[in-house]
Design a protein around this motif. Structure first.
Motif, PDB file in Angstrom:
ATOM      1  N   SER A   1       0.829  -1.209   0.000  1.00  0.00           N
ATOM      2  CA  SER A   1       0.000   0.000   0.000  1.00  0.00           C
ATOM      3  C   SER A   1       0.867   1.265   0.000  1.00  0.00           C
ATOM      4  N   ALA A   2       2.013   1.213   0.666  1.00  0.00           N
ATOM      5  CA  ALA A   2       2.920   2.363   0.698  1.00  0.00           C
ATOM      6  C   ALA A   2       3.540   2.589  -0.676  1.00  0.00           C
ATOM      7  N   LYS A   3       3.860   1.506  -1.378  1.00  0.00           N
ATOM      8  CA  LYS A   3       4.400   1.619  -2.738  1.00  0.00           C
ATOM      9  C   LYS A   3       3.359   2.245  -3.659  1.00  0.00           C
ATOM     10  N   LYS A   4       2.116   1.808  -3.497  1.00  0.00           N
ATOM     11  CA  LYS A   4       1.040   2.357  -4.314  1.00  0.00           C
ATOM     12  C   LYS A   4       0.849   3.846  -4.019  1.00  0.00           C
ATOM     13  N   ARG A   5       0.899   4.217  -2.745  1.00  0.00           N
ATOM     14  CA  ARG A   5       0.757   5.617  -2.346  1.00  0.00           C
ATOM     15  C   ARG A   5       1.803   6.469  -3.053  1.00  0.00           C
ATOM     16  N   ILE A   6       3.045   5.983  -3.108  1.00  0.00           N
ATOM     17  CA  ILE A   6       4.129   6.727  -3.755  1.00  0.00           C
ATOM     18  C   ILE A   6       3.791   6.967  -5.222  1.00  0.00           C
ATOM     19  N   LEU A   7       3.324   5.934  -5.903  1.00  0.00           N
ATOM     20  CA  LEU A   7       2.971   6.063  -7.318  1.00  0.00           C
ATOM     21  C   LEU A   7       1.805   7.029  -7.524  1.00  0.00           C
ATOM     22  N   VAL A   8       0.787   6.907  -6.693  1.00  0.00           N
ATOM     23  CA  VAL A   8      -0.386   7.767  -6.808  1.00  0.00           C
ATOM     24  C   VAL A   8      -0.004   9.222  -6.543  1.00  0.00           C
TER      25      VAL A   8
END
Length: 87
Positions: A6-13
């Motif tokens: 979820s943290a990786k996704k947050r970075i991308l978003v």
């Protein structure tokens, strides 16, 4: 670097949103510069024509949350005042 999915996704978003916001801000700044250039050139007709498109761009940016509504309102007010002050 993030390990959690979820943290990786947050970075991308966040990167995507930052790029979008930057593009919108750039568009607003460019349109404001066009109006100011017309004012400095003394071309009232061009200034008024550019003013309409600039106000539209600023309002769109405020609607999308790039600018706070008061910030957008202040920008519109200042640029409109400058155009109306032309001789």
């Amino acid at each position: 670097m993030a390990n959690i999915k979820s943290a990786k996704k947050r970075i991308l978003v966040n990167e995507t949103k930052a790029a979008r916001n930057k593009a919108i801000r750039s568009k607003v700044k460019t349109s404001i510069k066009k109006v100011e250039a017309a004012i400095n050139a003394g071309d009232k007709a061009a200034a008024q024509a550019n003013l309409i498109s600039t106000i539209t761009e600023i309002d769109k940016a405020a609607t999308k949350g790039v600018y706070h509504k008061n910030n957008a309102s202040r920008k519109v007010s200042r640029i409109t005042k400058a155009v109306n002050a032309m001789a």
